[in-house]
Design an enzyme around this catalytic site. Structure first.
Site, PDB file in Angstrom:
ATOM      1  N   GLY A 442       0.580  -1.207  -0.112  1.00  0.00           N
ATOM      2  CA  GLY A 442      -0.162  -0.058  -0.021  1.00  0.00           C
ATOM      3  C   GLY A 442       0.796   1.184   0.023  1.00  0.00           C
ATOM      4  CD  GLU A 494      -1.348   3.024   2.529  1.00  0.00           C
ATOM      5  OE1 GLU A 494      -1.029   3.632   3.600  1.00  0.00           O
ATOM      6  OE2 GLU A 494      -1.506   1.926   2.211  1.00  0.00           O
ATOM      7  CG  ASP A 609      -3.857  -2.583   5.177  1.00  0.00           C
ATOM      8  OD1 ASP A 609      -3.586  -3.577   4.641  1.00  0.00           O
ATOM      9  OD2 ASP A 609      -3.656  -1.200   4.884  1.00  0.00           O
ATOM     10  CD  GLU A 615      -0.821  -4.631  17.429  1.00  0.00           C
ATOM     11  OE1 GLU A 615      -1.355  -3.736  18.139  1.00  0.00           O
ATOM     12  OE2 GLU A 615       0.192  -4.331  16.658  1.00  0.00           O
ATOM     13  CG  HIS A 703      10.719  -4.012   9.238  1.00  0.00           C
ATOM     14  ND1 HIS A 703      10.075  -5.092   8.953  1.00  0.00           N
ATOM     15  CD2 HIS A 703       9.874  -3.379   9.563  1.00  0.00           C
ATOM     16  CE1 HIS A 703       8.754  -5.104   9.209  1.00  0.00           C
ATOM     17  NE2 HIS A 703       8.580  -3.870   9.808  1.00  0.00           N
TER      18      HIS A 703
HETATM   19  N1  GLN Z   1      -1.385  -0.396   3.788  1.00  0.00           N
HETATM   20  C1  GLN Z   1      -0.476  -0.268   4.931  1.00  0.00           C
HETATM   21  C2  GLN Z   1       0.925   0.257   4.359  1.00  0.00           C
HETATM   22  O1  GLN Z   1       1.325  -0.230   3.533  1.00  0.00           O
HETATM   23  C3  GLN Z   1      -0.321  -1.275   5.890  1.00  0.00           C
HETATM   24  C4  GLN Z   1       0.586  -0.985   6.898  1.00  0.00           C
HETATM   25  C5  GLN Z   1       0.772  -1.936   7.878  1.00  0.00           C
HETATM   26  O2  GLN Z   1       0.340  -3.062   7.485  1.00  0.00           O
HETATM   27  N2  GLN Z   1       1.041  -1.611   9.139  1.00  0.00           N
HETATM   28  O3  GLN Z   1       1.479   1.123   4.746  1.00  0.00           O
END
Ligand code: GLN
Ligand code: ZN
Length: 766
Positions: A442, A494, A609, A615, A703
């Protein structure tokens, strides 16, 4: 007054925020890391914050102030350093501050300690590593030094440490520990270290210490409960020591309550917000409790609502006559809430009336303490004022009858789409995607310019027209980039979102957002969770124009991108006057409106998402099925109205599915993307036949700045194909690309596309 009793604690709180009311510690720490300032500047800021906290809490009227609640990074890490649990790879770092930051953040050749969630909160701690070779011994003297520092400032604090049993239950075996070694095997030597620490603290003037054992609010084996008994029998038997307060929070102690009550520790802190069940276990009492100071944790330490003082007083009152002495406290540390409501100037008055942040909660504790010991008349004015404020928050103000009647009118069909097989067939024809389609999760790299534009728009420096135009330019750029790379399903990137939850909170009714409501997430990293205070609805479309614009730029399909109801709840402060499931369904319904509008605007693939699905999993096994039921329902409500031909994706941010496999299946998404790269696709074995339909196990770890090669990516896809067929496999990264650099992103995605093509050719010719 309670102060006169030397054996008692009086009113207190279990902990306090430490990042600074204006995030001073964050700034000072990051400046030190960047080499702009030196250690002494950092220590000065830290000392100032500690002093402010101690004197502030004392002046607010608390009888006893907790100590050692300050931390440069994390209190579990501090405890590891206090007991000498330093992994071998950091042994060479001798400077204490450098060693602490090395363990937290890693350094060349010595990767950081693993970080994970602190129970079911949004705080993250560093996982201690212990093995048979760990030389446990008193290490850093932080607790002692801060005790002395506070004493010099005229405040006798109650040093707080993570308790020895919880410490080991949160630890993992150090590298090289023999098969079968369990951290709890080290309990006996660790308890001796704590005994030494207790002696030092007593000699320095500590009257009480607080040892936190929240691990006993989760399900524990009889063996673990027996370890708790052994630990506290031994600690309590020390002749020179402060009085011991054992604090548990985030739930009830259950079977651990009678065990602790039977030990010779002087105090117990009970979480009577999340763990009210402990009160019902007093039948009529628990042997030993009549010799203890019991802290009634009746002020919620981890949510932002004002306390119903009358109710809290009645709850604390149930312990009177059962405990040796009852004192009022928070349910847990106030670490999890923002500092001060008074700093918020932009919140609507009726929302302010609902709220209490850390500073206000301290006042509540003080009033309740006086009411308990001196009688309600002693604080009649305060109680009346609190009642009046609560009454001003009319129940009707939080209710939206339209939302409620819409929800009431829903039937099972609203939660159900057509059969998965049929959807798969229809989508195959309608979407025309190749086998092993490529896509991303995304977000695209958020450049400094994007952040500056967003900030400028927020502050009014640029108008909405200019802002929208700039974001559109960014979308054009990202769409063209993806076309050039050759991805099969595009995203808009985004750029308009600061945060995947805050963005929706700002655009839905029923939420408020704060200006200064920061809480520590980990280290110097803070978040500002939105406040979900009333019934939720969507006043107008949120993402539709952005999505429509992005799709208008390309003949390739562009995914619509939404955040799911569970994740929105997990990363917000959520109203506690109705079941979470009811609130989740309201969010699901609001998202359903958005999904419907996206579909009507011609968006053929919509991703919702849910990275926080796992969690929010309750600490107790017995509460999990009900949670998973409403979590799944809320998601299905959000997507349940779309046509068979519209493809629903979901994204989960982790790879350990265990307990949530059934729920993932229950979400009934057409495509599920998950993290998998680090575990080399092993997750697929776990998911097994549990999750049918499309699956996108992330083939590289977002990451890391390293660019994965085509061969490596093709290998990952090949490994995935051993578990699922090419007709179900998707090729994508592990997560969003927001924090990555541009060049590495382009290189990685280019290789991803090449790898998918290679695998695709093999799958279709072979
Ligand atoms: N769509 C979000 C992004 O790509 C998903 C982020 C996530 O999974 N924390 O940033
Ligand atoms: Zn993710």
């Amino acid at each position: 007054m309670s102060m006169s009793s030397t054996s008692s604690i009086g009113t207190t709180v279990l902990g306090y925020p430490r990042i600074g009311p204006g995030r001073e510690l964050k700034r000072a720490t990051e400046s030190y890391w960047a080499g702009r300032t030196d250690a002494s500047a950092l220590h000065d800021v830290a000392a100032g914050l500690r002093r402010e906290t101690w004197t502030g809490l004392r002046d607010a009227g608390l009888d006893q102030v907790p100590g050692n609640t300050f931390s440069f990074y994390d209190h579990v890490l501090d405890t590891a350093l206090a007991v000498g649990a330093v992994p071998e790879r950091f042994a060479g770092v001798t400077d204490p501050l450098e060693r602490l930051f090395a363990m937290a953040r890693g350094r060349t050749g010595a990767p950081a300690c693993e970080m994970t969630k602190w129970f079911d909160t949004n705080y993250h701690y560093l996982v201690p590593e212990v093995g048979p070779g760990t030389r446990l011994a008193p290490g850093s003297r932080k607790a002692l030094e801060e005790l002395r520092e506070a004493l010099r400032g005229g405040v006798t604090t109650r040093p707080v440490l993570v308790g020895p049993v919880t410490f080991l239950l949160l630890s993992k075996p150090a590298e090289g520990a023999p098969e079968g070694f369990r951290p709890l095997d080290l309990l006996a030597p660790l308890v001796e270290v704590y005994r030494d620490l207790l002696v030092e603290l007593a000699d320095a003037g500590a009257e009480w210490v607080q040892l936190d054992e929240p691990a006993f609010s989760a399900d524990r084996t009889p063996e673990e409960v027996a370890a708790l008994r052994r630990a506290y029998d031994r600690l309590a038997s020390a002749t020179r020591r402060p009085k011991i307060l054992v604090a548990s929070y985030f739930g009830e102690l259950g079977p651990a309550l009678p065990v602790l009550a039977a030990t010779a520790v002087e105090g117990l802190a009970l979480d009577l917000v999340a763990g009210g069940a402990d009160l019902d276990a007093l039948d009529p009492t628990v042997p030993g409790l009549d010799r203890k100071v019991v802290l009634a944790g009746v002020v919620d330490g981890r949510n932002v609502w004002r306390t119903d003082l009358d109710r809290a007083l009645a709850t604390a009152g149930r312990l009177v006559g059962v405990a040796g002495r009852v004192e009022v406290s928070t349910s847990c540390s106030l670490l999890h809430v923002p500092y001060d409501l008074a700093a918020e100037t932009g919140l609507p008055a009726d929302v302010v009336d609902m709220l209490a942040f850390a500073r206000q909660k301290v006042d509540e504790v003080v009033v309740l303490g006086r009411a308990l010991h001196e009688g309600p008349d002693a604080v009649a004015a305060e109680l009346a004022a609190a009642r009046a404020t609560r009454d001003r928050v009319a129940v009707t103000a939080r209710r939206d009858e339209k939302v409620r009647s819409r929800l009431d009118a829903l039937g099972p069909d609203h939660y159900r789409r057509g059969p998965g097989e049929r959807r798969a067939t229809v989508q195959r024809d309608a979407l025309g995607l190749p086998v092993v389609p490529t896509t991303t999760i995304g977000s695209f790299p958020q450049t400094g310019q994007i952040r500056r534009d967003r900030a400028a728009h927020r502050s009014g420096a640029i108008d909405t027209g200019t802002y929208t135009e700039r974001m559109r330019q960014e979308i054009v750029r990202v769409v063209r980039l993806q076309e050039t790379i050759g991805l099969d399903v595009l995203v808009h990137g985004e750029p308009e979102r600061n945060d995947m939850v805050q963005y929706f909170a700002e655009n839905l009714d029923g939420f408020a957002t704060t200006e200064h409501g920061w809480v520590q997430s980990y280290g110097s990293r803070c978040v500002r969770p939105p406040i979900l205070h009333s019934d939720v609805s969507r006043p107008r479309p949120i993402t539709v124009e952005w999505a429509e614009f992005a799709q208008s730029l390309s003949d390739t399909l562009v995914k619509g991108m939404l955040t799911g109801p569970v994740t929105i709840l997990a990363w917000s402060f959520v109203r506690d006057d109705q079941p979470l499931g009811d609130t989740a369904r309201q969010v699901g319904l609001a998202l359903r409106d958005e999904v419907g509008d996206l579909e009507a605007a011609g968006i053929r693939i919509i991703q919702v998402d849910e990275p926080a699905l796992r969690e929010l999993l309750p600490l107790h096994e017995r509460d999990r099925p009900a949670y998973l039921d409403w979590a799944v329902d809320a998601f299905r409500l959000a997507v349940g109205a779309v046509a068979d031909a519209t493809q629903i994706h979901t994204h989960l941010c982790y790879s350990e599915f265990g307990e949530v496999v059934g729920a993932i299946d229950g979400l009934d998404a057409d495509v599920t993307t998950v993290e998998a790269a680090r575990s080399r696709m092993e997750v697929l074995a776990d998911l097994g036949p549990g999750v049918p339909r499309g699956l996108g196990p992330g083939v590289y770890d977002v990451h890391s700045p390293e660019v994965p090669g085509t061969d490596e990516l093709a290998d990952q896809l090949g490994a995935a194909l051993r578990h699922i067929g090419p007709d179900r496999l998707w090729a994508n990264p592990d997560c969003g690309l927001k924090t990555r650099g541009e060049a590495e992103t382009v290189a990685a995605l280019t290789n991803l596309v090449a790898a998918a093509r290679r695998v695709r050719d093999r799958a279709t010719t072979g």
